[in-house]
Motif scaffolding. Sequence first.
Motif, PDB file in Angstrom:
ATOM      1  N   TYR B  12       0.861  -1.193   0.000  1.00  0.00           N
ATOM      2  CA  TYR B  12       0.000   0.000   0.000  1.00  0.00           C
ATOM      3  C   TYR B  12       0.894   1.238   0.000  1.00  0.00           C
ATOM      4  N   ASP B  13       0.302   2.345  -0.364  1.00  0.00           N
ATOM      5  CA  ASP B  13       1.000   3.620  -0.288  1.00  0.00           C
ATOM      6  C   ASP B  13       0.528   4.360   0.963  1.00  0.00           C
ATOM      7  N   PRO B  14       1.427   4.658   1.872  1.00  0.00           N
ATOM      8  CA  PRO B  14       1.027   5.279   3.141  1.00  0.00           C
ATOM      9  C   PRO B  14       0.198   6.535   2.959  1.00  0.00           C
ATOM     10  N   ASP B  15       0.535   7.355   1.979  1.00  0.00           N
ATOM     11  CA  ASP B  15      -0.189   8.613   1.807  1.00  0.00           C
ATOM     12  C   ASP B  15      -1.628   8.380   1.374  1.00  0.00           C
ATOM     13  N   THR B  16      -1.806   7.510   0.386  1.00  0.00           N
ATOM     14  CA  THR B  16      -3.182   7.267  -0.056  1.00  0.00           C
ATOM     15  C   THR B  16      -3.958   6.518   1.022  1.00  0.00           C
ATOM     16  N   ALA B  17      -3.287   5.638   1.744  1.00  0.00           N
ATOM     17  CA  ALA B  17      -3.979   4.933   2.827  1.00  0.00           C
ATOM     18  C   ALA B  17      -4.439   5.924   3.893  1.00  0.00           C
TER      19      ALA B  17
END
Lengths: 202, 202
Positions: B12-17
């Motif tokens: 996952y991408d931390p920012d989008t999550a």
Amino acid sequence: MTEKPRGRPRSYDPDTALWQALETFWGGSFTGTSLDALAAATGMNRPSLYAAFGDKKSLYLKSFDLVAGLMKAALRRTVEAEKPLEAALGDFYNEAIAIYRSGPDGARGCFILCTAPAEAATDSDIRAALVTTLKEIDGGLAMLFEKGKAAGDLSPAADTTARAQIAASVLHSLAIRARAGASKKELDALAQHTVQMLCRDM
Amino acid sequence: MTEKPRGRPRSYDPDTALWQALETFWGGSFTGTSLDALAAATGMNRPSLYAAFGDKKSLYLKSFDLVAGLMKAALRRTVEAEKPLEAALGDFYNEAIAIYRSGPDGARGCFILCTAPAEAATDSDIRAALVTTLKEIDGGLAMLFEKGKAAGDLSPAADTTARAQIAASVLHSLAIRARAGASKKELDALAQHTVQMLCRDM
DNA sequence: ATCATTTTTTGCGAAACGGTACAAAATGAC
DNA sequence: GTCATTTTGTACCGTTTCGCAAAAAATGAT
């Protein structure tokens, strides 16, 4: 009149129990307040609570209606007061501030304006109740400004519904600011400036 | 630069999550949003979520900070804009309204102003974050009115902090009204009337 | 005194909650 | 290929939650 009912008498007074439940919701939130907390606050146990007021949401909405009634009464008093526009709106704000800061730590805000918006996104009943109350505030204050215009406190050209919505907006903000812990001094200043801006003709 | 780490790569991408978690809180409330819902929204499972953002409150506060940063940036842009006072405040309100009505049903309101007050009564961390944001709004708008006064859009006698607090109050109210489902038309009208009242000298 | 009625009380039960332990999987380093 | 490392996925634990069933208590009626 109130003939005694047949069975075991109640060990609580429904009105005070409802008020205690209201204060418990007020000091927290709808989802964040458990039935156990409500039972402890009212001194009733859960089944009695359930029998008296229905489920949790029903109890919340009954509390909501109680507060909404008090607010409507305050608006009615404000509109019917034999005072100049400035004094009437100022007194209304003062009363609101006193209530919003009435908690043990002086930071309760408004039951409706501080707890209902959070739930309004997921609960259409609470949202509908909130919509109704917002309209009542706008409408009540519009009547106040309309009366002020008729009394000559405002120019005949003044947009009373616009002023009423701004006055209502400041009430909403007072509720939030109070719950965030704003001092009476700060809230009074905001209210006073608003009164000056909205009630003096321009 | 970002040299690859040693172990298994993130799925996952931390920012989008974080953004997806933010939207989940936004569409509900802090207490009303479960870790399962957050996990479903982010596509992560609970342990990954916990490892990445800490516990639920920490994730909420990270979301809060993200929104607060966007709000501060918007205020900064508003103050620094090369526009007359009226246009600058009007654009600020327009942007806010667009965000507050950006949900799937057009009734999200403001993440901070609609979810934090409810929790502020019981959670001192959230309350502190709310206080900070309220001050930033007041302060940013005060700078805007101060700039307007310097530019001659406002009389030198105008009370800029008072006007800023009233302008902020209307923003608070727009957030609540939007979450209650107010139409873009209604919100635009309130914003426009406020701009006229606060930015035209009296 | 006995019965019908209403409330209280105790205790249960199924579900949801937040949080974590532990094994499996996926990568880089060697 | 083998190992160290990091993340993922499954499964679980203890607690809290809401709501209710069933028994016990307290009253009025007869």
